[in-house]
Design a protein around this motif. Structure first.
Motif, PDB file in Angstrom:
ATOM      1  N   CYS A 306       0.828  -1.192   0.000  1.00  0.00           N
ATOM      2  CA  CYS A 306       0.000   0.000   0.000  1.00  0.00           C
ATOM      3  C   CYS A 306       0.870   1.253   0.000  1.00  0.00           C
ATOM      4  O   CYS A 306       1.972   1.282   0.570  1.00  0.00           O
ATOM      5  N   ALA A 313      -5.286   3.377   1.283  1.00  0.00           N
ATOM      6  CA  ALA A 313      -6.295   3.221   2.327  1.00  0.00           C
ATOM      7  C   ALA A 313      -7.303   2.133   1.962  1.00  0.00           C
ATOM      8  O   ALA A 313      -7.779   1.374   2.829  1.00  0.00           O
ATOM      9  N   VAL A 343      -5.659   7.275   5.312  1.00  0.00           N
ATOM     10  CA  VAL A 343      -4.746   6.147   5.484  1.00  0.00           C
ATOM     11  C   VAL A 343      -4.414   5.952   6.953  1.00  0.00           C
ATOM     12  O   VAL A 343      -4.384   4.818   7.465  1.00  0.00           O
TER      13      VAL A 343
END
Length: 473
Positions: A306, A313, A343
């Motif tokens: 990520c 997120a 996030v």
């Protein structure tokens, strides 16, 4: 007088239970009130026994079908008649009814009398018991009411018939008028409402349908149910053939902004995306065949790559749901770059699952894992892919030999640093780069009128699912 009927062909009706016997009279005994038939037929089927003896009390009706011969008696003037072979026939209308000896008529005995048939065994039979006697009771009276025997209650009457006897197929088929039956089925007989209805329409033959064909008339299916003001340059189609066009990122961004104005906030979209993407990932991991209480020693391992943006997120939300379903999740997220608030909130919630989180590629597993979920791309900052941490994570994913699922990847003609086997788009597909990745579409809950607000004529292609595959026409 009894000898006068020897050689005559008779039909003896013994009621519903024993049926009808036909044969040639071989003997008549006045004293014992019995009559014997040789080469008998029972209900049209040849009996295995060469001779059957009946008691007068068993006989309901006796008919002469054919007189084979008569004996000359002094003063009677009767001569011998010609003999003919015997076959069961329906010449009952031409037969004569006679009274039995000693005043016993064919219909005079009570229906409650027992029926007894004496059957003579074949000559030279190895059966040491000789002649067999089968006695079957009808309507015996018990406690003031009728009582049926055990065979009658379970199997009905006629249980003593020989099942090995040959069936007369030709004779039985001759009794079936196929032309009349098929004429009635086709509606030519004029007896059914269906036939009258079609005859009224000019003898129109009714249309037949298959078992899987809809008999109700329906409107033609419109396969292009989604039209967009700005086309992304590529069309997809669903399994049922519905066309789903791609849209440019600018139109997709306006659509999400309109959804936020109507209450579909970023947090709600993140939750919906996390649920749908985790459900797809669980299916790719094996679903119920892999995730069972008896298989806790083989928990699948998923690595989430990520970035510090909205796409990252979405990946963290997906990892939280996977961890809640018993998957061993490892989250890679760099901590030396500034992260968006969404996030941070998702990571704070993900930490409550107890799953692992790393900030360096060196802490990721060396051995292959079950699935890699790629959420490194960012639509707002395409130059992010040039940073070293991004390239290191992409190289690890390509060298791990694990299948990759990309969630909401970069658009346009950008090169995909991570080779994905599956790609999940949100709402409407974006113009993705030409790869061999299989494209899937996720329903993030945008209402129909929100699509209409940005100029998109929309009708949901998802049916009963929240994630559907898209194909290239």
């Amino acid at each position: 007088m009894a000898a006068d009927w020897l050689g005559s062909v008779v039909s003896i009706n013994c009621g519903l239970t024993l049926g009808i016997y036909q044969g040639e009279v071989s003997s008549v005994n006045h004293k014992s009130q019995t009559i014997s038939l040789k080469q008998p037929y029972h209900n049209g089927v040849r009996c295995p026994l060469p001779e059957v003896t009946f008691s007068a009390i068993d006989i309901k009706e006796l008919k002469f079908l054919d007189i084979q011969k008569t004996v000359n008696k002094p003063g009677t003037g009767q001569g011998a008649a010609t003999e003919s072979s015997f076959t069961p026939s329906a010449r009952h209308n031409q037969s004569n009814r006679v009274a039995l000896p000693h005043g016993t008529s064919s219909n005079s005995h009570s229906s409650t009398a027992p029926i007894t048939i004496l059957r003579r065994a074949p000559t030279g039979s190895s059966n040491s018991r000789g002649a067999t006697q089968a006695t079957q009771k009808k309507n015996s009276v018990r406690n003031g009411g009728p009582m049926r025997t055990r065979d009658d209650e379970c199997f009905g009457g006629g249980t003593d018939e020989n099942m090995d006897a040959d069936f007369d197929f030709e004779g039985n088929l001759a009794l079936f008028d196929k032309a009349a039956v098929f004429s009635k089925i086709d509606g030519n007989g004029g007896h059914s409402n269906r036939a009258q209805h079609h005859n009224a329409q000019g003898d129109q033959k009714p249309q037949s349908y298959r078992h899987d064909e809809n008999i109700l008339e329906a409107k033609p299916v419109i396969y292009r149910q989604i039209t967009v003001p700005q086309h992304g340059g590529k069309d997809y189609c669903t399994d049922s053939g519905l066309v789903v066009p791609s849209v440019p990122y600018e139109l997709h961004k306006r659509l999400l902004a309109a959804a936020e104005r109507w209450g579909l906030s970023l947090e709600r979209r993140l939750e919906t995306t996390g649920v749908c993407s985790s459900q797809m990932a669980l299916t790719l991991l094996g679903g119920p065949n892999r995730l069972t209480p008896k298989n806790v020693h083989q928990r699948p391992t998923v690595v989430l790559l990520c970035g510090p943006h909205i796409q990252g997120a979405q990946g963290v939300s997906c990892g939280r749901h996977l961890a809640n379903h018993g998957v061993e999740v490892i989250l890679f997220l760099p901590n030396f770059v500034k992260m968006q608030e969404s996030v941070t909130n998702e990571v704070h919630l993900y930490s409550r699952t107890g799953s692992k989180q790393v900030a360096s590629v060196k802490d990721l597993p060396i051995s292959p894992v079950d699935l890699v979920i790629n959420c490194l791309d960012c639509h707002e900052n395409p130059l992010l892919s040039e940073q070293s941490w991004y390239q290191s994570a992409a190289d690890w994913a390509n060298q791990n030999r694990a299948p990759v699922l990309s969630i909401d990847p970069a658009t346009g003609g950008q090169h995909q640093p991570v080779e994905a086997k599956w790609t999940l788009s949100l709402g409407l597909p974006l113009p993705l780069a030409e790869t061999e990745s299989r494209v899937y579409l996720c329903d993030i809950g945008i209402p129909k009128l929100v699509f209409q607000e940005v100029g998109i004529s929309y009708r949901s292609p998802f049916g009963c699912k929240f994630v559907i595959p898209l194909h290239t026409p």
